[in-house]
Design a protein around this motif. Structure first.
Motif, mmCIF file in Angstrom:
data_model
loop_
_atom_site.group_PDB
_atom_site.id
_atom_site.type_symbol
_atom_site.label_atom_id
_atom_site.label_comp_id
_atom_site.label_asym_id
_atom_site.label_seq_id
_atom_site.Cartn_x
_atom_site.Cartn_y
_atom_site.Cartn_z
ATOM 1 N N ILE A 10 0.716 -1.245 0.049
ATOM 2 C CA ILE A 10 0.073 0.047 0.064
ATOM 3 C C ILE A 10 0.961 1.156 -0.069
ATOM 4 O O ILE A 10 1.762 1.465 0.829
ATOM 5 N N ASP A 11 0.667 2.210 -1.084
ATOM 6 C CA ASP A 11 1.187 3.603 -0.863
ATOM 7 C C ASP A 11 0.126 4.586 -0.607
ATOM 8 O O ASP A 11 -1.086 4.628 -0.976
ATOM 9 N N PHE A 12 0.694 5.516 0.086
ATOM 10 C CA PHE A 12 -0.501 6.792 0.319
ATOM 11 C C PHE A 12 0.347 7.765 0.932
ATOM 12 O O PHE A 12 1.478 8.017 1.431
ATOM 13 N N VAL A 13 -0.237 9.010 0.818
ATOM 14 C CA VAL A 13 0.359 10.225 1.442
ATOM 15 C C VAL A 13 -0.884 10.965 2.280
ATOM 16 O O VAL A 13 -1.835 11.021 1.639
ATOM 17 N N LYS A 39 -5.171 -5.100 -0.331
ATOM 18 C CA LYS A 39 -4.704 -4.153 -1.346
ATOM 19 C C LYS A 39 -5.711 -3.186 -1.564
ATOM 20 O O LYS A 39 -7.036 -3.246 -1.237
ATOM 21 N N ILE A 40 -5.402 -1.884 -2.255
ATOM 22 C CA ILE A 40 -6.217 -0.785 -2.480
ATOM 23 C C ILE A 40 -7.042 -1.149 -3.918
ATOM 24 O O ILE A 40 -6.409 -1.350 -4.940
ATOM 25 N N VAL A 41 -8.172 -1.068 -3.751
ATOM 26 C CA VAL A 41 -9.184 -1.379 -4.798
ATOM 27 C C VAL A 41 -9.245 -0.111 -5.435
ATOM 28 O O VAL A 41 -9.512 0.117 -6.790
ATOM 29 N N GLU A 42 -9.545 1.047 -4.779
ATOM 30 C CA GLU A 42 -9.873 2.300 -5.308
ATOM 31 C C GLU A 42 -9.636 3.306 -4.311
ATOM 32 O O GLU A 42 -9.758 3.294 -3.132
ATOM 33 N N ARG A 43 -9.142 4.722 -4.910
ATOM 34 C CA ARG A 43 -9.022 5.736 -3.949
ATOM 35 C C ARG A 43 -9.079 6.789 -4.777
ATOM 36 O O ARG A 43 -9.113 7.047 -5.945
ATOM 37 N N GLY A 44 -9.179 8.011 -3.948
ATOM 38 C CA GLY A 44 -9.536 9.245 -4.577
ATOM 39 C C GLY A 44 -10.432 10.182 -3.679
ATOM 40 O O GLY A 44 -10.636 9.833 -2.578
ATOM 41 N N PRO A 45 -10.699 11.396 -4.455
ATOM 42 C CA PRO A 45 -11.423 12.485 -3.424
ATOM 43 C C PRO A 45 -12.712 11.779 -2.891
ATOM 44 O O PRO A 45 -13.293 10.803 -3.530
ATOM 45 N N ALA A 46 -13.247 11.977 -1.885
ATOM 46 C CA ALA A 46 -14.427 11.419 -1.326
ATOM 47 C C ALA A 46 -15.599 11.555 -1.929
ATOM 48 O O ALA A 46 -16.523 10.843 -2.216
ATOM 49 N N SER A 47 -15.845 12.824 -2.653
ATOM 50 C CA SER A 47 -16.876 13.101 -3.306
ATOM 51 C C SER A 47 -17.081 12.304 -4.690
ATOM 52 O O SER A 47 -18.115 11.934 -4.843
ATOM 53 N N ARG A 48 -15.877 12.166 -5.270
ATOM 54 C CA ARG A 48 -15.996 11.077 -6.441
ATOM 55 C C ARG A 48 -15.926 9.472 -5.899
ATOM 56 O O ARG A 48 -17.244 9.062 -6.554
ATOM 57 N N ILE A 49 -15.743 9.078 -5.085
ATOM 58 C CA ILE A 49 -15.740 7.720 -4.431
ATOM 59 C C ILE A 49 -17.302 7.607 -4.202
ATOM 60 O O ILE A 49 -17.869 6.445 -4.338
ATOM 61 N N PHE A 50 -17.761 8.419 -3.445
ATOM 62 C CA PHE A 50 -19.332 8.233 -2.879
ATOM 63 C C PHE A 50 -20.324 8.428 -3.971
ATOM 64 O O PHE A 50 -21.077 7.679 -3.996
ATOM 65 N N ASP A 51 -20.139 9.543 -4.997
ATOM 66 C CA ASP A 51 -21.198 9.713 -6.002
ATOM 67 C C ASP A 51 -20.865 8.854 -7.079
ATOM 68 O O ASP A 51 -21.730 8.700 -7.943
ATOM 69 N N ALA A 52 -19.632 8.474 -7.514
ATOM 70 C CA ALA A 52 -19.275 7.804 -8.906
ATOM 71 C C ALA A 52 -18.320 6.767 -8.640
ATOM 72 O O ALA A 52 -17.227 6.828 -9.348
ATOM 73 N N PRO A 53 -18.384 5.588 -7.801
ATOM 74 C CA PRO A 53 -17.167 4.623 -7.650
ATOM 75 C C PRO A 53 -17.111 3.927 -8.954
ATOM 76 O O PRO A 53 -18.278 3.664 -9.977
ATOM 77 N N THR A 54 -15.887 3.586 -9.218
ATOM 78 C CA THR A 54 -15.645 2.851 -10.718
ATOM 79 C C THR A 54 -15.501 1.371 -10.422
ATOM 80 O O THR A 54 -15.677 0.614 -11.637
#
Length: 545
Positions: free
Chosen positions: A309-312, A507-522
Motif C-alpha cells: 500500500i502507498d499513500f500520502v 490491497k487498494i481497490v480504489e482511492r480518490g477524493p471522497a466526493s468522487r468515491i461516494f458519487d461515482a465509484p468505478t
C-alpha cells in the motif's frame, strides 16, 4: 400458562449501590412482553438502561452490587428468573436463552481457540465432542459468513481475528444450541455494512426456521426498521414510547423519540489548508503473517493482511479507510504507528521511522496517537478515568504539577462531552459509548498531530456520533490535525473524510477524493459497499420523513 408470552418483564427496576449508602437507579419500572418468533427492539442512547435490562433477564448483573426492588418480575417460559437458583439459571443460560454481547473481544477468552470456545457451549448443553462437535462448529461458522475460512479459523485465537470476525464468532456461539430467545446487544455495531446486511438476513432466516424470539438492542434506527416487529424506546432507565415499528417511527409521540429519529452525523469535511505539508507517507507497506504447519511448525504460506500500500497524508487532511472486516484497515493503522511489524517505507513529519529504536520512537508517540475500536479492551480496569487519561501526560512529562495535569484531564473530558467529575470512576461504571469517549479523550489530551481513529464511533448512538464528528472537525480545523479514519460506517466517513481509500484483501481497490468515491465509484467492490450503505440510509431517510 398456554397463553403466556415467551418472555414477560413487569415493573423491572435495577438499582446499584454506589457507596456511602447511596444507590443509583439504572432501570425504572420497565415492562414489556415478547412472543415466540417475534423481534422486539430496545432503542435508546448510551446509558439509557438497554443493556442492564437485557442482563437482568439472565440475572447476569453484579449481584449484590446490583439489586431488584420488590415487585420486579422477569418470567421466561412461565418461570420466574428474578431470585431463581443458580442451577435453574444454568439450565437456560446459553441453552434456552443465548446472548450476543456488545464487545466480542472482552467476551471471548483470549487464551482459548475459536474451536474450543464454541465447542464448550456444545459440550455443556448438548454433550457433543470430538468430530461431531467439530462438524457443528464448522456448520455454525459457515452460517455466520466465515464460509471459506471456517476450518482455517478453528485454531485461531480472538486477537487473530478482525472486530467483525470476532462478532460473527460470538453469534455462532449464541446460535449453537438453537435457543428459544436470542438477546442481541448491538450485534452489528462492529461490522461493515455488507456484513451487517448479511447478519440481519441470517437472523431473520434463523428466526423463521427455528421460531426463535429476538430481543434486539441497538442505537441504529435503520437496523430496527429492517428487523424488528415492535420497538421500545428507553430514556434514563424508563420506556418512554412503545408500539409496532411502523407506528412509532412514522408518528412518534414522545419528544425523545423524535430526537433519536433526527440524529445523524451532518456537515461536510473540513476544507484542508492549501499549503498543507506532507505529514505521513507510506510506500509499499506490507504486513504478512506466517501460516505455520506440520510437526516442525514451518512456514507454509502467509496471510497478506496489508500487501503493497502507498499513500500520502497531509496535515489537516482526513483519509478515510473503508472495506469489509478483515480487509486490512486496522492492521494498516497499527503498522503506521509502529505497533505492528511491517515492511516498506513509513515517514512521519519528514523522518523515516521504520528503523528507529523504541527509545528513539518514544518522543514521537505524543504526536502519533490512536483510538482503538474496542474501548473496554484498551482501558485498564484497575485505573480510574483520570489516571487513564493522565498516564500519557506523566510519561511525556506534560504539566509541572498534579494540579496542572488534572486541569488538562478536565479539559479533555469536557471536549468529549463527559462530566469531569466522572474522572474518579472506573471503566466498568460506564456504558459502551461513554467508554469510547474516554478513549478519545486519552488520545486528545496529548494534542497529537496525527491520529489513527479505528472505528471511534462504532459503539456510539447516532446523536453522540454527531457530537464526536463535530468535535473531530473542530479539533482538526483548530490544530490542523491529520486523521486516518478507519470505519465501516460510510455516513461518518462522508462527513469527515476529504479522501477515501477502499481496501480489500490487503490491497487498494480504489482511492480518490471522497466526493468522487461516494458519487461515482468505478470499481464493482466499491459500488457494492455503497449500495449496502445507501440501502440502510434510504430506510432511515424514510423513517425521518
Amino acid at each position: 400458562m398456554a397463553d403466556e408470552p415467551l418472555l414477560s418483564v413487569r415493573d423491572l427496576s435495577v438499582s446499584f449501590h454506589t457507596g456511602k449508602g447511596q444507590t443509583f437507579t439504572a432501570v425504572d419500572r420497565v415492562s414489556f412482553q415478547l412472543n415466540k418468533g417475534e423481534t422486539l427492539a430496545l432503542v435508546g442512547e448510551s446509558g439509557s438502561g438497554k443493556s442492564v435490562t437485557a442482563l437482568s433477564i439472565l440475572q447476569l448483573l453484579p449481584y449484590p452490587l446490583a439489586h431488584h426492588p420488590a415487585g420486579s418480575s422477569v418470567r421466561f417460559e412461565g418461570q420466574e428468573q428474578v431470585g431463581a437458583s443458580e442451577e435453574s439459571l444454568r439450565r437456560i443460560r446459553g441453552n434456552r436463552v443465548a446472548m450476543i454481547f456488545q464487545e466480542p473481544m472482552t467476551s471471548l477468552n483470549p487464551l482459548h481457540t475459536i474451536e474450543r470456545q464454541i465447542g464448550e457451549v456444545l459440550t455443556i448443553h448438548k454433550g457433543l465432542g470430538g468430530e461431531a462437535a467439530r462438524a457443528r462448529i464448522v456448520e455454525l461458522l459457515n452460517l455466520v459468513g466465515l464460509k471459506e475460512q471456517a476450518e482455517k479459523r478453528l485454531d485461531a485465537y480472538p486477537h487473530q481475528l478482525s472486530g467483525g470476525q470476532r462478532q460473527r464468532v460470538m453469534i455462532a456461539m449464541a446460535l449453537a444450541n438453537d435457543p428459544a430467545l436470542l438477546i442481541a446487544d448491538e450485534p452489528t455495531t462492529a461490522v461493515d455494512v455488507t456484513i451487517q446486511a448479511q447478519l440481519l438476513k441470517l437472523l431473520r432466516e434463523l428466526q423463521q426456521k427455528l421460531g426463535m424470539a429476538i430481543l434486539f438492542i441497538t442505537h441504529d434506527l435503520g437496523v430496527v426498521r429492517k428487523i424488528a416487529h415492535r420497538v421500545c424506546v428507553m430514556q434514563k432507565g424508563r420506556i418512554v414510547e412503545a408500539g409496532d415499528v411502523k407506528t412509532v417511527f412514522d408518528a412518534p409521540r414522545h419528544e425523545y423519540t423524535r430526537h433519536l429519529l433526527e440524529a445523524e452525523p451532518k456537515g461536510k469535511p473540513v476544507t484542508p489548508p492549501a499549503n498543507a505539508r506532507t505529514l505521513v507517507e507510506g510506500k509499499d507497506i506490507r504486513v504478512w503473517f506466517p501460516i505455520k504447519g506440520g510437526l516442525l511448525r514451518r512456514t507454509q504460506g502467509h496471510v497478506k493482511a496489508v500487501d503493497g500500500i502507498d499513500f500520502v497524508l497531509k496535515e489537516g487532511h482526513t483519509l478515510g479507510v473503508v472495506g469489509e472486516s478483515g480487509s486490512g484497515k486496522t492492521t494498516l493503522g497499527l503498522a503506521l504507528l509502529r505497533l505492528e511489524t511491517a515492511r516498506g517505507k513509513i515517514e512521519f513529519n519528514g523522518k523515516e521511522i521504520q528503523d528507529l529504536r523504541q527509545s528513539e520512537l518514544r518522543p514521537l508517540r505524543r504526536e502519533m496517537q490512536i483510538v482503538f475500536q474496542d474501548p473496554y479492551g484498551s482501558l485498564s480496569p484497575r485505573l480510574s478515568v483520570g489516571e487513564i487519561i493522565g498516564e500519557g501526560l506523566k510519561i511525556h512529562r506534560i504539566g509541572r504539577t498534579d494540579e496542572e495535569r488534572d486541569a488538562l484531564i478536565v479539559a479533555a473530558l469536557n471536549e468529549v462531552r463527559l462530566d469531569p467529575e466522572t474522572r474518579h470512576r472506573y471503566p466498568h461504571e460506564f456504558s459502551g459509548g461513554q467508554r469510547q469517549r474516554i478513549a478519545i479523550a486519552r488520545a486528545l489530551v496529548l494534542k497529537p498531530k496525527f491520529l489513527v481513529l479505528d472505528e471511534p464511533t462504532s459503539a456510539l448512538d447516532l446523536s453522540v456520533q454527531a457530537q464526536i464528528v463535530d468535535l473531530l472537525r473542530e479539533l482538526q480545523e483548530r490544530h490542523r490535525l491529520a486523521y486516518l479514519f478507519i470505519s465501516h460506517d460510510l455516513r461518518v466517513v462522508r462527513a469527515l473524510a476529504d479522501e477515501v481509500m477502499v481496501l480489500k484483501d490487503g490491497k487498494i481497490v480504489e482511492r480518490g477524493p471522497a466526493s468522487r468515491i461516494f458519487d461515482a465509484p468505478t470499481q464493482p467492490y466499491t459500488r457494492a459497499l455503497m449500495a449496502a450503505a445507501f440501502e440502510l440510509e434510504a430506510i432511515e431517510g424514510a423513517v425521518r420523513t
